[in-house]
Design an enzyme around this catalytic site. Sequence first.
Site, PDB file in Angstrom:
ATOM      1  CG  HIS A 194      -1.844  -1.171   1.246  1.00  0.00           C
ATOM      2  ND1 HIS A 194      -1.460  -2.425   1.656  1.00  0.00           N
ATOM      3  CD2 HIS A 194      -3.144  -1.293   0.874  1.00  0.00           C
ATOM      4  CE1 HIS A 194      -2.479  -3.263   1.553  1.00  0.00           C
ATOM      5  NE2 HIS A 194      -3.512  -2.612   1.086  1.00  0.00           N
ATOM      6  N   PRO A 224      -5.790  -5.599  10.702  1.00  0.00           N
ATOM      7  CG  PRO A 224      -6.142  -7.648  11.752  1.00  0.00           C
ATOM      8  CD  PRO A 224      -5.059  -6.659  11.396  1.00  0.00           C
ATOM      9  CG  LEU A 225      -8.532  -1.472   8.694  1.00  0.00           C
ATOM     10  CD1 LEU A 225      -9.361  -1.060   7.483  1.00  0.00           C
ATOM     11  CD2 LEU A 225      -7.331  -0.547   8.856  1.00  0.00           C
ATOM     12  N   GLY A 280     -10.618   3.821   7.737  1.00  0.00           N
ATOM     13  CA  GLY A 280     -11.016   2.448   8.028  1.00  0.00           C
ATOM     14  C   GLY A 280     -11.079   2.207   9.523  1.00  0.00           C
ATOM     15  CB  ILE A 304      -9.103   7.867  -0.519  1.00  0.00           C
ATOM     16  CG1 ILE A 304      -9.125   9.081  -1.448  1.00  0.00           C
ATOM     17  CG2 ILE A 304      -8.897   6.577  -1.338  1.00  0.00           C
ATOM     18  CD1 ILE A 304     -10.201   9.054  -2.508  1.00  0.00           C
ATOM     19  CG  HIS A 355      -6.056   2.027  -0.088  1.00  0.00           C
ATOM     20  ND1 HIS A 355      -6.271   2.478   1.196  1.00  0.00           N
ATOM     21  CD2 HIS A 355      -5.934   0.677   0.017  1.00  0.00           C
ATOM     22  CE1 HIS A 355      -6.273   1.452   2.022  1.00  0.00           C
ATOM     23  NE2 HIS A 355      -6.077   0.350   1.348  1.00  0.00           N
ATOM     24  CD  GLU A 369     -19.423  -7.165  24.988  1.00  0.00           C
ATOM     25  OE1 GLU A 369     -19.371  -6.476  23.939  1.00  0.00           O
ATOM     26  OE2 GLU A 369     -20.419  -7.182  25.734  1.00  0.00           O
ATOM     27  CG  HIS A 427     -27.323 -14.103  26.843  1.00  0.00           C
ATOM     28  ND1 HIS A 427     -28.147 -13.643  25.846  1.00  0.00           N
ATOM     29  CD2 HIS A 427     -26.979 -13.009  27.574  1.00  0.00           C
ATOM     30  CE1 HIS A 427     -28.305 -12.330  25.973  1.00  0.00           C
ATOM     31  NE2 HIS A 427     -27.602 -11.922  27.007  1.00  0.00           N
TER      32      HIS A 427
END
Lengths: 672, 672
Positions: free
Chosen positions: B35, B125-126, B163, B194, B265, B414, B476
Site C-alpha cells: 500500500h 485488521p482495522l 477504516g 479515500i 490506496h 467486549e 447467551h
Amino acid sequence: MDLTAMRNANPDHWSKATAIRALTLDAVHAASSGHSGMPIGMADVATVLFEKHLKFDAAAPDWPDRDRFILSAGHGSMLLYSLLYLTGSSEFPLEEIKNFRQWGAKTAGHPENFLASGIETTTGPLGQGIANSVGFAIAEEAQRARFGKKVVDHHTYVIAGDGCLMEGISHEAIGLAGRLQLGKLIVLWDNNNITIDGKVDLSDCTNQVARFKAAGWQVIEIDGHDPVAIDEALTAARKSRKPSMIACKTHIALGHAAQDTSKGHGALTDPDQLQAAKDAYGWTTGPFVVPEDVKSSWEAIGTRGASARTEWEARLADLSERRRDEFNRAYALEAPKRLSATIRALKKQASEAANKVATRKSSEMVLEVVNPVMKETIGGSADLTGSNNTKTGDLGMFSPEDRKGRYIYYGIREHGMAAAMNGMVLHGGIRPYGGTFMCFTDYARPAMRLAALMRIPTVFVMTHDSIGLGEDGPTHQPVEHLAISRATPNTHVFRPADTVETAEAWELALTSKSTPSVLSLTRQGLPTVRTEHKQKNLTAQGAYVLADAEGKRQAILIATGSEVSLAMEARAMLQADGIGTRVVSMPCMELFAEQDEAYRRRVLPAGPLRVGIEAAVRQGWDRWLLGERGREAKAGFIGMDSFGASAPAEELYEKFGITAEAIVAKVKALLG
Amino acid sequence: MDLTAMRNANPDHWSKATAIRALTLDAVHAASSGHSGMPIGMADVATVLFEKHLKFDAAAPDWPDRDRFILSAGHGSMLLYSLLYLTGSSEFPLEEIKNFRQWGAKTAGHPENFLASGIETTTGPLGQGIANSVGFAIAEEAQRARFGKKVVDHHTYVIAGDGCLMEGISHEAIGLAGRLQLGKLIVLWDNNNITIDGKVDLSDCTNQVARFKAAGWQVIEIDGHDPVAIDEALTAARKSRKPSMIACKTHIALGHAAQDTSKGHGALTDPDQLQAAKDAYGWTTGPFVVPEDVKSSWEAIGTRGASARTEWEARLADLSERRRDEFNRAYALEAPKRLSATIRALKKQASEAANKVATRKSSEMVLEVVNPVMKETIGGSADLTGSNNTKTGDLGMFSPEDRKGRYIYYGIREHGMAAAMNGMVLHGGIRPYGGTFMCFTDYARPAMRLAALMRIPTVFVMTHDSIGLGEDGPTHQPVEHLAISRATPNTHVFRPADTVETAEAWELALTSKSTPSVLSLTRQGLPTVRTEHKQKNLTAQGAYVLADAEGKRQAILIATGSEVSLAMEARAMLQADGIGTRVVSMPCMELFAEQDEAYRRRVLPAGPLRVGIEAAVRQGWDRWLLGERGREAKAGFIGMDSFGASAPAEELYEKFGITAEAIVAKVKALLG
C-alpha cells in the site's frame, strides 16, 4: 417521580402502561429470573408507540407492510411479550406470560424470532437489534422503490438502551443509516443512565445526542414518561428525511424500590417490594390479572390496523399478476424458476472452457448471471468490492438518490454489514449477500452466529480464504475460520474447488430458506476440476467422488476448495507409482453429514487410508478422517497448524508444506 | 498541490519526508504488492512527529519509557519500516526494506510486533491499533501512578485512517478513552477522504470532529502537509488533559498520478508513474538510495533521545532496589515469587473444604489472593462485574481521579476491552484480565485472535460457559465457543472442573509469557472433584487421571469443567455395574497435546472405549476420542449438537441429555 400526578394527568394512558409494568413484575417474579427495569421504564414510550403510531394488525402479525418494532434491548423481553399478549396475539395467550423463560415457552429469556410471529428479530446480544434495523429500513426502501408506495410504506421502530449504544456495532449501524438517509428508521433510546455495573458514567461520558447528529441523524430529546411528548416526538420523527433518534429520559424500574439503580436492571423478585410498586401504580388486581377494560382498550389497539391491512390487501391484488407473484415469491424465499437453468448453463460453460479462475472471480461470474434473474438480491461489500468481486454490472448503487440501486457500499463495517443483511432477510422480500475477507468473519461473527440461530439464509461471501492470500500476511490469512464457521450449528460452509462448484454452492445458498451460507473463496486462480458437465448439483451432497482409484483402492484423498486440484495432482503421482487413489471433493461438510449413511459409506468406504487436505487447521476434519465411530482408517492431514506468514502465495504453500509432493509423501508414510 | 512550493518552503523537512515516500514507492514496486498511498500521504505528519515530538532512542527500541508509536492503519506498513530504517534501527537495515513482504523478512505485509523491536503492536485488521492504544495509555497512567513520573512519563501516538474510524471497535475505544480522560493519548487521523472502494462518502458522512468531541476528546484540525501546523498541533495535544485527535487533511499518494484516488490506496507499481512522482518530489537518487545528508539527518533523529534514555536509566537506578526489581519483574512478565505458594495454599484449602462452588466464584477466590501479591494485574469486565466475579476487594476503580485503581469498568465494550488489554500487555509492566460471558467471545474475537498471533499473555475471563447459564437462552449460551478458541493457534483454553483446577488454570495464565488464556467458567455451582491436595499443578499437563478404573478398565470418560462431576457420577454407576471406568479430567486440550507421547498414552491408553463429555459441540474432541491416528478406540460423545434454549439450567441438562444416566447408557451401548 410523583406517580399519582402522572396517573391523574393521563389516566387511560397510565392504566395501559401499567399493565405492562404489572405483567413484567409478575412474570419475572414467577420465573425468579429476567429483567424488570427496562420494560417498566419504557412502558410509557411503548404504549404511545403502539397506541398512536405503530401500523400493525395483531391478527396478521406477518402482514408484509406492517411497521416493524425491534426490541434491540432484548433483555427487556417482557416489554415485547406484554405488548403481544395485551394486543391480542393468538400466539401469546396469558399462559405464555406465566411460562416466561420456561422450557418450550415462546416467552424465552430474550426474544427469539423463530419461536413466534410478532417477534421481528432475535435480540439480547447488544447492538444487534439496532444494526438489524438498518437492514429492515433498507429493505423497506428497496421494496418501495420496486413495488411502489401503495404496497410498501412502513416504518422501522427500535428501542435501544445504553448497552446497544456502547457496543461498537451501533457505530457502524448509525453511520450507515446516516449515510443512506434512512428517514423511516426511528430509534427510541431508553436514556435511563443505568447499566449492570452501575451508573453509565462509570464507563461512559459520550454525548449521545451530539454523536447521532454527527452521524447525520435528527435527534429529539424528551421526557420518556410524558405521553404527549412521546406522541409529538414520534410525529416529528415520522416526517424526517433523516433517520431519527428520540432520546427518552426515563427512570429504570419506575416506582419500584430499585428505581434508578443498577439493581433495577435485573430481576426484581422481592414480593413486598413488588406489592409496594403495584400499590404505587394504583394497580389492584392479582398476579397476571389485567382489568377487563384495560385489556379491551389494548385489544382495540391490536385491531386498529385491521382496516389498513385489508385495504393493503386490495392494493396488492391490484398489482399485475406478474408483479404480485414476484412480490409474494420473494417474501416466501422461493427462488425464481429460471435460477436453476441459469446455474446449469453456467456450469456447462465452465466445464467446457475449463479455465483457471480464482473462485472469487467464479463467484462474480455466477452473480453476473444470477442478479438479472433474481431481482431480490442486494449485494455489497465492506469496502472490498474489487477484491470480493461482489458487484455486477446491472446492480447500481443503493443511495438516497437511487433506492433501486442494488449494491451497498457498506464501508469498513463488517459487523454492521452482517447484521444489516440479517435485518433485510428478516424484513422479507430481499436476499442479501455481502463480502469481506474470510479472516474478517471474526469481525462479523456475532451477527453470523445470530443468522444461524435465527434460521435465516443470509449469504456471507468470504474471499481470500487461506494463506493463498499471500503478502498481506497472517493478520489477513484465515487458518481457523473454516473451523469456526463449521463449529456453528445451522451454518453451511461452502469451499468450492472451481467455477462449477462455486455455481452449485451459490444455487444452494440462494435457495436456502433457513440456513445461512458462508462461501469460502480464493484469491488465487484455480484450475477447473469439474471438466465433465453434470446437470445434477453435486455440491448438494456435500462431498462426492471426483476421481476414483484405478486398480486397488489404497488411499482416499479428501480435499476442499483450492486444495482439490493439489489432491488431483497427488493422485496422478500416486497412480503412476501404482497406488490406487480416490479423490473426494468435499465442498460442504454439513451437507455431507446430512446424507444417509449408505451414501457416506460409498464416498468414504472403510479400509483405505485417508488424507485430508485443506490449507487450514485440522479441527473439524477428524470425523471424516478417522471415521465417525473410530477404527475406520489410518489417516493423516495436510494443512496448517500455526498462523501463516507474509510472502507470495506460492512460496507460502511450499514453506507450509501444502503441496502435491507432501500429500504423496504422507500417503506413502501411512502405507508404511 | 504545488509540490515545488512545499519543497521550497521547508526544504529540510521535505527531503526527510520524501525519503519515506521514495522508499515506499521502491519497496512496493519491488514487492509488486503493498500500500503506497498512506505512507506517502502521512509522511509529513510522521516526519514532524519523529523529529520534534516522539521520545525514543533508535539504539534502545525497548526502553520502557519511550513514547509509543502505533500505526493503526497497518496497511501503510512501509511508513513504519521507512522510519525504522531511516532512524537507524539495527533490526531494519536496507536489506529489510528491499525484502518488503518476502518470506522471512521483518518487513511483513502488515506490522507484526513479534518480528522485531520497534513495532509496538500488530495491526492491519482495522481499528485494532487505536483500540490497543487505549490500553497503552492506561498502562502508562497506571505505571506512572505506581512508580512515579521520574520513571514513567510518556505519550502514545497513533496514526489511524478512515477504516479504523469506521470500524465499530473505534467507537468503543474512543468512548473508553474519553471517559478515562487519557490525556497522553494522541490520535493522528489521516483524513484523506479515500477508502478502497472510492471516496469516503460512498459509505460514510460522519463528522469525525463532532464525533470525537462528543466522546470527550480535544480535536485539532490541520493541513497534514504543513510541518509548522503539525508541530503546533502536536504541542497543543501534548498539553491537553483530554485525549486528543488531530484531524490531518492529507492527499493520499501525494504527487503520484494516483493522488486523491482509491487507486492510490493500493500498490503503485507502474514504473513511469513512479519515476514521474520522484521527479515531482525532486528526488534524484536511484531505487532505495537515500542521499547521505538526508540519511544522517534522520539518524540524528534516531539518537535524539539517547541522553534522555541514559538519564532515565539513572533515575531508574535511583529507585529502591525493591521497587526497581518490581518494575523490571513486571516488565519481564515474571511472576512474583509468592504466587506459587499462594496458589498452593488456596488449592489445599479448597480441597479440604470441598465446597460446591461455581467456577466463576472460584475464580474470584483466586483473584482475592492473587491480586494482593501481584500488583501488576489490572482487572475489569464489560459491564458484568457481579456476574464475572472479576473485582476483588483491594483493587479500587481506575479513573481520572484515581490512577492507582486497578479495576476498569469497561462498559458494554467486549471488543474494546480485549484490544485495550492487548495494548496493556504490549506496553509492558501490566497483566490485564477482563471478563464477559463466554458467548460474547464472539464480540471480542478479532482482538483475541490478535493476542494469540502477537504471542502475548492476555487473560480472558469467560463465565456462563454453557447451557448452564439457563434462562437467558441460546443468545447467551455458548455451544461452539470452546471449539472456536481451541481452533485458534497459540491459545490456551482452560475449562476447570472446580476451585482447585481454577486455581491451577489461573497460575498458568498468570505465568504465561507468550500465550493468551481463555478461562471458561460456570455460572452454576460445581462440587469439588479434587478432594485430595496435590502440590503439583495437574492442569499444567492438560489432562490427567482423576479417578482410575477399579477392576478391568473397560471405559474412559473424558470430561471438562462442569461435566467432570457428571463423569464421576457416571463412573460410580458403571463401577456398581462392574464396568471398570477411568475418569480423565481435561482442563486444557492444548497443554495435553504438548505432553510427550508416553504421558498421553498413559492417560489415554489404546483399547478401552472412550466417551467425551462437554456441554458444547463435538468439534475438536475427535482427536482425543478416536485417537490421533485413528483405529484406537470405539468412541462416543455426550454434548450439544444444536443451539441451547431458554429454561432453568438443570432442566436444560436433562432435555439436552447431558446427564450421568446418558453417559452410562452411551458406555453400555458402545460395549454392545
